[in-house]
Design a protein around this motif. Structure first.
Motif, mmCIF file in Angstrom:
data_model
loop_
_atom_site.group_PDB
_atom_site.id
_atom_site.type_symbol
_atom_site.label_atom_id
_atom_site.label_comp_id
_atom_site.label_asym_id
_atom_site.label_seq_id
_atom_site.Cartn_x
_atom_site.Cartn_y
_atom_site.Cartn_z
ATOM 1 N N ASP A 2 0.981 -1.268 0.061
ATOM 2 C CA ASP A 2 -0.033 0.129 0.296
ATOM 3 C C ASP A 2 0.802 1.308 0.142
ATOM 4 O O ASP A 2 0.474 2.143 -0.994
ATOM 5 C CB ASP A 2 -0.855 0.141 1.329
ATOM 6 C CG ASP A 2 -2.185 0.061 0.639
ATOM 7 O OD1 ASP A 2 -3.109 0.355 1.799
ATOM 8 O OD2 ASP A 2 -2.435 -0.075 -0.302
ATOM 9 N N CYS A 6 1.048 4.291 -2.541
ATOM 10 C CA CYS A 6 0.170 5.593 -1.949
ATOM 11 C C CYS A 6 1.246 6.663 -2.069
ATOM 12 O O CYS A 6 0.662 7.869 -2.073
ATOM 13 C CB CYS A 6 0.056 5.174 -0.667
ATOM 14 S SG CYS A 6 -1.112 3.835 -0.462
ATOM 15 N N ARG A 20 -6.687 8.553 -0.648
ATOM 16 C CA ARG A 20 -7.176 7.266 0.070
ATOM 17 C C ARG A 20 -8.605 7.651 0.585
ATOM 18 O O ARG A 20 -8.905 8.789 1.014
ATOM 19 C CB ARG A 20 -6.239 7.097 1.346
ATOM 20 C CG ARG A 20 -7.067 5.663 1.907
ATOM 21 C CD ARG A 20 -6.083 5.256 3.271
ATOM 22 N NE ARG A 20 -6.003 6.253 4.186
ATOM 23 C CZ ARG A 20 -5.314 6.462 5.434
ATOM 24 N NH1 ARG A 20 -4.300 5.262 5.540
ATOM 25 N NH2 ARG A 20 -5.286 7.502 6.120
ATOM 26 N N ALA A 54 -10.311 0.275 3.186
ATOM 27 C CA ALA A 54 -9.880 1.530 2.674
ATOM 28 C C ALA A 54 -9.510 1.166 0.933
ATOM 29 O O ALA A 54 -8.933 -0.002 0.878
ATOM 30 C CB ALA A 54 -8.350 2.108 3.145
ATOM 31 N N THR A 55 -9.433 2.197 0.219
ATOM 32 C CA THR A 55 -8.936 2.242 -1.155
ATOM 33 C C THR A 55 -7.888 3.208 -1.371
ATOM 34 O O THR A 55 -8.146 4.427 -0.861
ATOM 35 C CB THR A 55 -9.871 2.160 -2.287
ATOM 36 O OG1 THR A 55 -11.025 1.290 -2.026
ATOM 37 C CG2 THR A 55 -9.603 2.269 -3.635
ATOM 38 N N THR A 56 -6.605 2.853 -1.966
ATOM 39 C CA THR A 56 -5.767 3.921 -2.132
ATOM 40 C C THR A 56 -5.742 4.125 -3.721
ATOM 41 O O THR A 56 -5.398 3.018 -4.242
ATOM 42 C CB THR A 56 -4.551 3.491 -1.540
ATOM 43 O OG1 THR A 56 -4.819 3.417 -0.103
ATOM 44 C CG2 THR A 56 -3.434 4.746 -1.766
ATOM 45 N N SER A 128 -15.617 3.278 -1.611
ATOM 46 C CA SER A 128 -14.356 3.719 -1.286
ATOM 47 C C SER A 128 -13.621 4.003 -2.611
ATOM 48 O O SER A 128 -12.735 4.750 -2.808
ATOM 49 C CB SER A 128 -13.445 2.830 -0.359
ATOM 50 O OG SER A 128 -13.415 1.633 -0.923
ATOM 51 N N ALA A 132 -11.854 7.397 -4.113
ATOM 52 C CA ALA A 132 -10.564 7.635 -3.945
ATOM 53 C C ALA A 132 -10.316 7.914 -5.561
ATOM 54 O O ALA A 132 -9.322 8.823 -5.868
ATOM 55 C CB ALA A 132 -9.906 6.494 -3.321
ATOM 56 N N LEU A 346 -2.888 11.656 0.372
ATOM 57 C CA LEU A 346 -1.690 11.081 1.076
ATOM 58 C C LEU A 346 -0.282 11.879 0.702
ATOM 59 O O LEU A 346 -0.275 12.011 -0.653
ATOM 60 C CB LEU A 346 -1.678 9.803 0.765
ATOM 61 C CG LEU A 346 -2.655 8.766 1.322
ATOM 62 C CD1 LEU A 346 -2.314 7.229 1.039
ATOM 63 C CD2 LEU A 346 -3.001 9.196 2.829
#
Ligand code: DP6
Length: 347
Positions: A2, A6, A20, A54-56, A128, A132, A346
């Protein structure tokens, strides 16, 4: 992994924009639309943004690209390049074009989105991911002002095609006001993520793709004889849920969210054709929640368009509720959530 994906970076002259967003669990469900093109819902809905899902998403402009590319990474590490032919992906490719056109810029973008939880299993992975991805695209195309204006961001997210994603723009407790136009159907935050330490335990009883897409369900929702009845009561129920959140009245909240989930699933079951998202595991968890309450442990369930069950409880009961549901025959794992932040850049 991640972290690698990210981190906002400039590698070999390519800037990558990274956002995110977390999924959310609907307390009052969105089911049915009044406008399928603008994704205007038949009712307003309320949710809690959840920390465990979560999704990034990253967006960049590789110099050699001659087309937009969307890549999804699942929690198991599987990487899929989304086909523009697929219905949901096609909406996302159209969304890229929408944002590029709005920005007045040119260039083909590559978007990578990584989920940290099973996709398409009724865990609102599109909430998500669509949130994102929209955020990363807005930044990549220079629309930072839209990203920063959460109302506008939620409007853009809605147009991507996942209604639940509209609520993931904000953290904590969120209402998506149905509105009556493209401009007015947007999300607002009721309380932030620090307001109430509720716990949402997701009992995973199914990790495969759900049987019918939510989009199909929205289209046929009004064929149920119970659809109009649910909608006619929703504004009272929304008011009571808002009140329960503001006052931190867990009993009131729990009873209301369980009732609304049951109502929505009745609409699903009685639509034409009938949609049944539950399996044996779903019912096993629902029975356990009832047993817990009989023993004096306050827990309530709510289920989206899938078989997995969200079990809501207060922090002081989380351990015993977790212990009880994780040992059920059909439960393969339990995702632990508290209220999470909204969409974030992020760095
Ligand atoms: C049952 O159209 O948002 O979860 O894009 O597949 O996540 P996906 O579905 P969407 O409908 C969600 C419906 C619901 C209830 C809700 O989240 O309000």
């Amino acid at each position: 992994m991640d972290r690698q994906l990210c981190t906002k970076q400039i590698t070999a002259g390519i800037t990558t924009y990274v956002v995110r967003a977390f999924a959310n669990i609907a307390f009052i469900k969105y089911w049915g639309r009044v406008d399928h093109n603008l994704f205007l819902p038949a009712n307003s809905s309320i949710s809690m943004t959840v920390s465990g899902c979560a999704t990034t998403a990253s967006a960049s402009f590789p110099s050699e690209s001659d087309a937009d590319i969307l890549i999804m990474r699942s929690s198991s590490g599987k990487t899929t390049v989304l086909s523009p032919e697929d219905r949901k992906s096609c909406a996302l490719y159209a969304h890229i074009k929408r944002i590029r056109d709005a920005s007045g810029r040119t260039g083909f973008v590559t978007v990578e989105a990584a989920n940290n939880f099973p996709s398409d299993a009724g865990l609102a992975s599109s909430a998500s991911s669509f949130c994102a991805i929209t955020g990363a695209l807005l930044l990549a195309f220079g629309l930072r002002d839209v990203f920063d204006d959460k109302r506008e961001l939620s409007r853009y997210v809605r147009l991507a095609g996942s209604g639940s994603a509209v609520r993931s723009v904000y953290g904590g407790f969120v209402q998506w006001n149905k509105g009556n136009s493209c401009e007015t159907s947007v999300a607002e935050q009721l309380k932030n993520e620090y307001h109430w330490d509720l716990v949402d335990l997701i009992a995973i009883v199914e990790t495969k793709k759900k049987k019918y897409s939510s989009s199909y369900g929205h289209e046929i929702a009004d064929t149920s004889p119970f659809f109009t009845q649910r909608i006619s009561r929703i504004s009272d129920r929304l008011g009571m849920v808002r009140h329960a959140i503001l006052e931190k009245d867990f009993t009131q909240l729990g009873e209301l969210i369980e009732a609304d989930s049951n109502c929505m699933h009745t609409v699903m079951r009685t639509s034409k054709p009938s949609l049944n998202y539950w399996n044996d595991g779903t019912q096993e968890v629902m029975r356990e929640v009832q047993k817990l309450r009989n023993k004096g442990v306050e827990a309530y369930f709510t289920i989206d368009a899938g078989a997995n069950v969200h079990v809501l409880c207060q922090l002081q009961d989380a351990l015993s509720v977790h212990e009880a549901i994780q040992k059920l025959d059909h439960v393969s794992s339990v995702i632990i959530n508290k209220a999470a932040k909204g969409a974030q850049i992020l760095s």
